[in-house]
Design an enzyme around this catalytic site. Structure first.
Site, PDB file in Angstrom:
ATOM      1  N   HIS A  16      71.582 -72.064 104.715  1.00 59.90           N
ATOM      2  CA  HIS A  16      70.545 -71.965 103.680  1.00 59.90           C
ATOM      3  C   HIS A  16      69.823 -70.632 103.849  1.00 59.90           C
ATOM      4  O   HIS A  16      68.850 -70.527 104.603  1.00 59.90           O
ATOM      5  CB  HIS A  16      69.568 -73.147 103.806  1.00 59.90           C
ATOM      6  CG  HIS A  16      68.570 -73.243 102.693  1.00 59.90           C
ATOM      7  ND1 HIS A  16      68.023 -74.451 102.290  1.00 59.90           N
ATOM      8  CD2 HIS A  16      68.002 -72.314 101.893  1.00 59.90           C
ATOM      9  CE1 HIS A  16      67.167 -74.237 101.295  1.00 59.90           C
ATOM     10  NE2 HIS A  16      67.120 -72.938 101.045  1.00 59.90           N
ATOM     11  N   HIS A  18      68.827 -67.222 101.315  1.00 59.89           N
ATOM     12  CA  HIS A  18      68.862 -66.468 100.056  1.00 59.89           C
ATOM     13  C   HIS A  18      68.913 -65.003 100.438  1.00 59.89           C
ATOM     14  O   HIS A  18      67.970 -64.490 101.046  1.00 59.89           O
ATOM     15  CB  HIS A  18      67.609 -66.744  99.224  1.00 59.89           C
ATOM     16  CG  HIS A  18      67.419 -68.196  98.901  1.00 59.89           C
ATOM     17  ND1 HIS A  18      67.809 -68.743  97.698  1.00 59.89           N
ATOM     18  CD2 HIS A  18      66.910 -69.226  99.636  1.00 59.89           C
ATOM     19  CE1 HIS A  18      67.522 -70.040  97.694  1.00 59.89           C
ATOM     20  NE2 HIS A  18      66.982 -70.364  98.860  1.00 59.89           N
ATOM     21  N   HIS A 196      68.838 -77.369  95.738  1.00 62.04           N
ATOM     22  CA  HIS A 196      67.529 -77.560  96.358  1.00 62.04           C
ATOM     23  C   HIS A 196      66.954 -78.847  95.762  1.00 62.04           C
ATOM     24  O   HIS A 196      66.921 -79.001  94.527  1.00 62.04           O
ATOM     25  CB  HIS A 196      66.591 -76.410  96.027  1.00 62.04           C
ATOM     26  CG  HIS A 196      66.842 -75.141  96.789  1.00 62.04           C
ATOM     27  ND1 HIS A 196      68.047 -74.516  96.817  1.00 62.04           N
ATOM     28  CD2 HIS A 196      66.010 -74.394  97.575  1.00 62.04           C
ATOM     29  CE1 HIS A 196      67.952 -73.420  97.575  1.00 62.04           C
ATOM     30  NE2 HIS A 196      66.729 -73.326  98.048  1.00 62.04           N
ATOM     31  N   GLU A 199      62.124 -80.332  98.151  1.00 68.89           N
ATOM     32  CA  GLU A 199      61.306 -79.333  98.864  1.00 68.89           C
ATOM     33  C   GLU A 199      59.857 -79.583  98.432  1.00 68.89           C
ATOM     34  O   GLU A 199      59.004 -79.917  99.253  1.00 68.89           O
ATOM     35  CB  GLU A 199      61.762 -77.910  98.494  1.00 68.89           C
ATOM     36  CG  GLU A 199      60.977 -76.798  99.183  1.00 68.89           C
ATOM     37  CD  GLU A 199      61.415 -75.385  98.726  1.00 68.89           C
ATOM     38  OE1 GLU A 199      62.063 -75.263  97.661  1.00 68.89           O
ATOM     39  OE2 GLU A 199      61.084 -74.418  99.435  1.00 68.89           O
ATOM     40  N   ASP A 277      66.069 -69.769 105.147  1.00 63.86           N
ATOM     41  CA  ASP A 277      65.672 -69.714 103.735  1.00 63.86           C
ATOM     42  C   ASP A 277      65.468 -68.265 103.257  1.00 63.86           C
ATOM     43  O   ASP A 277      66.376 -67.689 102.668  1.00 63.86           O
ATOM     44  CB  ASP A 277      64.412 -70.560 103.497  1.00 63.86           C
ATOM     45  CG  ASP A 277      64.304 -71.105 102.083  1.00 63.86           C
ATOM     46  OD1 ASP A 277      65.201 -70.873 101.277  1.00 63.86           O
ATOM     47  OD2 ASP A 277      63.297 -71.788 101.783  1.00 63.86           O
ATOM     48  N   ASP A 278      64.281 -67.712 103.482  1.00 60.85           N
ATOM     49  CA  ASP A 278      63.968 -66.340 103.037  1.00 60.85           C
ATOM     50  C   ASP A 278      63.286 -65.624 104.203  1.00 60.85           C
ATOM     51  O   ASP A 278      62.062 -65.434 104.197  1.00 60.85           O
ATOM     52  CB  ASP A 278      63.024 -66.390 101.824  1.00 60.85           C
ATOM     53  CG  ASP A 278      63.652 -67.117 100.656  1.00 60.85           C
ATOM     54  OD1 ASP A 278      64.482 -66.526  99.956  1.00 60.85           O
ATOM     55  OD2 ASP A 278      63.341 -68.317 100.477  1.00 60.85           O
TER      56      ASP A 278
END
Ligand code: ADE
Ligand code: ZN
Length: 337
Positions: A16, A18, A196, A199, A277-278
């Site tokens: 996961h 991005h 997703h 969340e 994630d980011d």
């Protein structure tokens, strides 16, 4: 051996991530300069100071703005390579990375430029760093399903180089059901499916992702814990959840890492994995997610090994490759104990 050393040496995958969320402020400025794009920030420190989010939308607004400096194939290649260098140092062996084509095509950057640049970075990462990877194309859920279909059409010439499709961006108000037809069309083209869900959105969105989209993995899934029947279903199906603790902290999904549900998920028999994630926006790459979460929750060595194994068994790698990574984990653990 410290826990941080044990974690670094443990073979693991990231499921996961991005790629646009790995754009560090330094690279953002460099690319802005290279492409003649002015940023609404004076310095790298100014950018970092703006990374105080109260929820997902706060973050998304700044994330889409930052992605505006990505213009050429080289920009996308440089972005990918910068990410791979960092995770290679964290002991990551394989990545299934998300990209958001609509963020770029809507600004006039052709799909081809985005994907060719990313593929070039992925190829070089495999040769020079030994990290394998595959691409997951995400549909932006705040846009309509026709726009997702147009993106699937853009992707046609590259379907042999795309592993799957996902669903990201603003969750609440944009349930999985909105994308049922384009997910069906994606499945018919042989693509894996992820979304997703849970969340910020309710357990009902996780049910929809399972029942209406037929996903192979759930991204996040935190709010599934509010629904015992849903937990039972996810456990029974061995459904992988790609959990992102530092993201959850930064976006106020949890208010303290010590209160993060990851350990509880494992205890319930859910197939959780640990991801970033980011990372440029949420304060840490894969290694930081592992060490900080392990410290905060007191994860045991067995739980860390389970998480590492889940990251490969939950991946879309071929069975023989998964078996090889699992054997590497066993050999690493045997050598260290
Ligand atoms: N796009 C990038 N990061 C995201 C996240 N955590 N949730 C939804 N969409 C995203
Ligand atoms: Zn995400």
């Amino acid at each position: 051996m410290t826990t941080a050393d044990f974690i670094r040496g443990l073979p693991k995958a990231e499921l996961h991530l991005h790629i646009e969320g790995s754009l560090e402020p330094e690279l953002m400025f460099e690319l802005g300069k290279r492409n003649g794009i002015a940023l609404p920030f004076k310095s790298v420190e100014d950018v970092r100071a703006a990374y105080a989010f109260s929820n997902l939308q706060d973050f998304l607004d700044i994330y889409y703005q930052g992605a505006g400096v990505l213009i050429t194939e080289d920009d996308f290649k440089d972005l990918a390579l910068a990410y791979f260098r960092r995770v290679a140092a964290d002991g990551c062996k394989h990545v299934e990375l998300f990209f958001d084509p609509q963020t770029h095509t809507d600004r006039g950057v052709p799909f081809r430029v985005v994907i060719e640049g990313l593929l070039a970075g992925m190829k070089e990462a495999e040769t020079s760093l030994g990290v394998t990877s595959s691409l997951i194309l995400c549909y932006l859920r705040h846009l309509d399903e026709d726009a997702a279909f147009a993106t699937l059409k853009d992707a046609e010439p590259y379907l042999d180089r795309i592993m799957g499709v996902g669903l990201d961006s603003s969750e609440v108000g944009h349930p999985p059901s909105k994308f049922a037809r384009v997910f069906k069309a994606s499945r018919e083209r042989g693509l894996k499916l992820v979304a997703h869900a849970g969340e910020e959105g309710p357990p009902a969105y996780v049910w929809e992702a399972l029942d209406l989209l037929g996903v192979d993995r759930i991204d996040h899934g935190n709010r599934a814990l509010e629904d015992a029947a849903l937990v039972k279903r996810l456990v029974a199906e061995g459904m992988t959840l790609t959990v992102c603790p530092l993201s959850n902290l930064k976006l106020c999904v949890v208010h303290d890492l010590k209160a993060h549900p990851l350990k509880k998920m494992l205890g319930l028999g859910l197939k959780a994995t640990l991801n970033s994630d980011d990372p440029a926006y949420f304060g840490g790459y894969l290694g930081a997610n592992w060490t900080q979460t392990s410290d905060a929750l007191g994860l045991t060595k067995d739980e860390l090994v389970t998480l590492a194994k889940n990251s490969f068994t939950g991946s879309f790698l071929p069975p023989q490759t998964i078996a090889r990574h699992l054997a590497d984990i066993d050999a690493y653990v045997a050598k260290g104990s």
